[in-house]
Design a protein around this motif. Structure first.
Motif, PDB file in Angstrom:
ATOM      1  N   ILE A   1       0.839  -1.200   0.000  1.00 32.24           N
ATOM      2  CA  ILE A   1       0.000   0.000   0.000  1.00 32.24           C
ATOM      3  C   ILE A   1       0.876   1.253   0.000  1.00 32.24           C
ATOM      4  CG2 ILE A   1      -1.653   1.362   1.325  1.00 32.24           C
ATOM      5  CD1 ILE A   1      -2.974  -0.948  -0.009  1.00 32.24           C
ATOM      6  N   ARG A   2       1.888   1.264   0.852  1.00 33.51           N
ATOM      7  CA  ARG A   2       2.769   2.430   0.933  1.00 33.51           C
ATOM      8  C   ARG A   2       3.548   2.627  -0.368  1.00 33.51           C
ATOM      9  NH1 ARG A   2       6.715   3.107   4.277  1.00 33.51           N
ATOM     10  NH2 ARG A   2       6.334   5.338   4.387  1.00 33.51           N
ATOM     11  N   LEU A   3       3.869   1.532  -1.047  1.00 33.16           N
ATOM     12  CA  LEU A   3       4.522   1.650  -2.345  1.00 33.16           C
ATOM     13  C   LEU A   3       3.572   2.274  -3.356  1.00 33.16           C
ATOM     14  CD1 LEU A   3       7.278   0.874  -3.633  1.00 33.16           C
ATOM     15  CD2 LEU A   3       6.153  -1.166  -4.515  1.00 33.16           C
ATOM     16  N   GLY A   4       2.288   1.896  -3.281  1.00 32.88           N
ATOM     17  CA  GLY A   4       1.283   2.503  -4.150  1.00 32.88           C
ATOM     18  C   GLY A   4       1.118   3.982  -3.876  1.00 32.88           C
ATOM     19  N   VAL A   5       1.201   4.373  -2.604  1.00 28.28           N
ATOM     20  CA  VAL A   5       1.118   5.791  -2.236  1.00 28.28           C
ATOM     21  C   VAL A   5       2.305   6.553  -2.840  1.00 28.28           C
ATOM     22  CG1 VAL A   5       1.256   7.433  -0.315  1.00 28.28           C
ATOM     23  CG2 VAL A   5      -0.189   5.388  -0.124  1.00 28.28           C
ATOM     24  N   LEU A   6       3.484   5.968  -2.756  1.00 27.79           N
ATOM     25  CA  LEU A   6       4.665   6.607  -3.342  1.00 27.79           C
ATOM     26  C   LEU A   6       4.488   6.775  -4.846  1.00 27.79           C
ATOM     27  CD1 LEU A   6       7.540   7.693  -3.101  1.00 27.79           C
ATOM     28  CD2 LEU A   6       8.367   5.333  -3.287  1.00 27.79           C
ATOM     29  N   ASP A   7       3.972   5.762  -5.500  1.00 28.44           N
ATOM     30  CA  ASP A   7       3.722   5.845  -6.944  1.00 28.44           C
ATOM     31  C   ASP A   7       2.749   6.982  -7.252  1.00 28.44           C
ATOM     32  OD1 ASP A   7       3.767   4.879  -9.713  1.00 28.44           O
ATOM     33  OD2 ASP A   7       1.731   4.191  -9.313  1.00 28.44           O
ATOM     34  N   SER A   8       1.692   7.106  -6.435  1.00 31.44           N
ATOM     35  CA  SER A   8       0.699   8.167  -6.637  1.00 31.44           C
ATOM     36  C   SER A   8       1.325   9.550  -6.488  1.00 31.44           C
ATOM     37  CB  SER A   8      -0.445   8.005  -5.633  1.00 31.44           C
ATOM     38  OG  SER A   8      -1.056   6.743  -5.761  1.00 31.44           O
ATOM     39  N   ARG A   9       2.161   9.715  -5.487  1.00 27.11           N
ATOM     40  CA  ARG A   9       2.798  11.018  -5.263  1.00 27.11           C
ATOM     41  C   ARG A   9       3.744  11.371  -6.409  1.00 27.11           C
ATOM     42  NH1 ARG A   9       4.746  11.285   0.959  1.00 27.11           N
ATOM     43  NH2 ARG A   9       4.710  13.524   0.506  1.00 27.11           N
ATOM     44  N   LEU A  10       4.424  10.359  -6.925  1.00 24.62           N
ATOM     45  CA  LEU A  10       5.298  10.605  -8.072  1.00 24.62           C
ATOM     46  C   LEU A  10       4.483  10.982  -9.309  1.00 24.62           C
ATOM     47  CD1 LEU A  10       7.947   7.760  -7.642  1.00 24.62           C
ATOM     48  CD2 LEU A  10       8.365  10.225  -7.506  1.00 24.62           C
ATOM     49  N   LEU A  11       3.334  10.310  -9.496  1.00 25.04           N
ATOM     50  CA  LEU A  11       2.467  10.641 -10.628  1.00 25.04           C
ATOM     51  C   LEU A  11       2.039  12.102 -10.580  1.00 25.04           C
ATOM     52  CD1 LEU A  11       0.166   7.477 -10.826  1.00 25.04           C
ATOM     53  CD2 LEU A  11       1.750   8.262 -12.597  1.00 25.04           C
TER      54      LEU A  11
END
Length: 413
Positions: free
Chosen positions: A351-361
């Motif tokens: 989940i936290r990896l997905g959050v990081l991906d979202s912030r990068l997007l």
């Protein structure tokens, strides 16, 4: 005609008695892959092949019809427990024997399931581990031995938590604790049960309960050292951090690190450093120097105990570190690398990896996609009863929305 899987079991037994590898027995007439499928019972042997193998082994054809000594599961288990190293091939034989061992002695099945579950945990094969641990717990209940019931439940609860099934994990871990206390089991068994319960309660956001059980756990193991105390302090640190006590969490985790010699358990030695790095990077503000130090230490040891899971945990934390340092291109490169294969990460880490991906997007100009992904992750965490994780995601989402509405903020695409 020779019947499978009996033929395959007897073939494997004869080959091993003669000290032959599959390649040596196969020779030039058949492939090692075909021989492997014969031994596993997947392929039915042709008469020509039976005659060829009998000649290679120096036995009569009838030798394949002689019952093997003892059960197939007992043999596979004996070979696996005496193998050097992890013995992956031997573990595969145990798994194969388990599939045909419905009527075996439950105690033998429990031992085999325990061995297989530990192997699957090392490999990071969480789905298979979870299914095996559920069967392990059922077998332990059938046997009615408190020690085995407690150990099975503690391991099952730990795996459920990492898979994101925290409500069920709390239920199973609480059962393990009740069993341990009612039967007055050893400190290691009681400590393992409490550790599983503390971790599950913390994951579910039941922090007062988790803190009470964590304090009980630390007191229980105070006079013990090694891995038991290290894991107890790690659990207590996790609870304190989620309660907002960053200094208390750091003290507990650093005590765990200093109290564990790498010779006692190198894998746990690495995991503690990854946990410390994660704590430092999630602190407010992020303590990047300390996080980088612990990641460097862990990375240096992964050449000795590296598994796909540990390597992914290291790379994930390196991506978070790169983001905190403003190296967004490097963080994106690591994420792309991680997503090229299957992710073995625990639920919270995914989940936290997905959050990081979202912030990068969002930083890359894909505002709507990043916000949509954050909303989905927040809802997923909420539905999984990961209260603190859900709150963290909604906070990040709110900050992203606020930033987007500032003059010069991120633009959608």
């Amino acid at each position: 005609m020779m019947e499978q899987p009996l033929f395959g079991r007897r073939l494997r037994e004869l080959r091993r008695k003669r000290g032959l590898s599959q390649a040596a027995l196969a020779g030039e007439e058949i492939s090692t892959g075909y021989l492997s499928r014969l031994e596993s019972g997947v392929r039915q042997p042709a008469e020509r092949v039976v005659a060829y193998l009998a000649e290679r082994l120096g036995v009569e054809r009838s030798a394949f019809e002689v019952p093997s000594s003892g059960s197939s599961l007992a043999q596979a288990l004996s070979i696996a427990t005496s193998a050097d190293g992890d013995g992956d091939e031997a573990i595969d034989d145990v798994i194969s024997a388990l599939a045909d061992a419905d009527h075996e002695d439950p105690l033998l099945r429990w031992q085999a399931l325990w061995l297989v579950s530990r192997s699957r945990r090392r490999r990071g094969d969480r789905a298979e581990e979870l299914a095996g641990l559920a069967e392990l717990a059922r077998t332990a209940d059938e046997l009615g031995l408190p020690e085995l019931q407690c150990r099975a439940c503690a391991a099952y609860a730990r795996c459920l938590r990492t898979a994101g099934e925290v409500t069920r994990a709390i239920e199973i871990a609480a059962k393990a604790v009740r069993l341990a206390k009612a039967a007055e089991l050893s400190v290691p068994d009681t400590g393992a049960a409490l550790t599983a319960l503390v971790s599950a309660e913390a994951e579910a956001g039941r922090l007062p309960d988790a803190r009470a059980h964590a304090d009980e756990l630390v007191e229980l193991v105070e006079d013990h050292g090694g891995t038991l105390k290290a894991e107890a302090l790690w659990s207590a640190a996790t609870v304190r951090f989620r309660q907002g006590d960053q200094e208390g969490a750091e003290r507990q985790l650093e005590r765990a690190i200093k109290g564990l010699d790498s010779l006692a358990d190198l894998t746990l030695w690495v995991r503690l450093r990854l946990a410390a790095a994660s704590l430092y990077l999630q602190s407010t503000p992020p303590r990047m120097d300390l996080g980088r130090l612990r990641l460097t230490e862990a990375g240096a040891a992964l050449g000795f105990v590296g598994t796909p899971l540990l390597n992914q945990e290291l790379r994930t934390l390196q991506a978070h570190l790169a983001f905190s340092e403003g190296e967004f291109a490097r963080a994106r490169a690591i994420l792309d690398e991680l997503h090229q294969g299957e992710l073995w990460l625990a639920y919270r880490d995914r989940i936290r990896l997905g959050v990081l991906d979202s912030r990068l997007l969002i930083l890359e100009g894909h505002l709507e996609k990043g916000l949509r992904q954050l909303k989905g992750l927040g809802e997923e965490a909420r539905q999984g009863f990961n209260i603190d994780l859900s709150a963290e995601i909604w906070r990040i989402l709110a900050e992203a929305l606020e930033d987007a509405h500032r003059p010069g903020g991120s633009a959608g695409s």
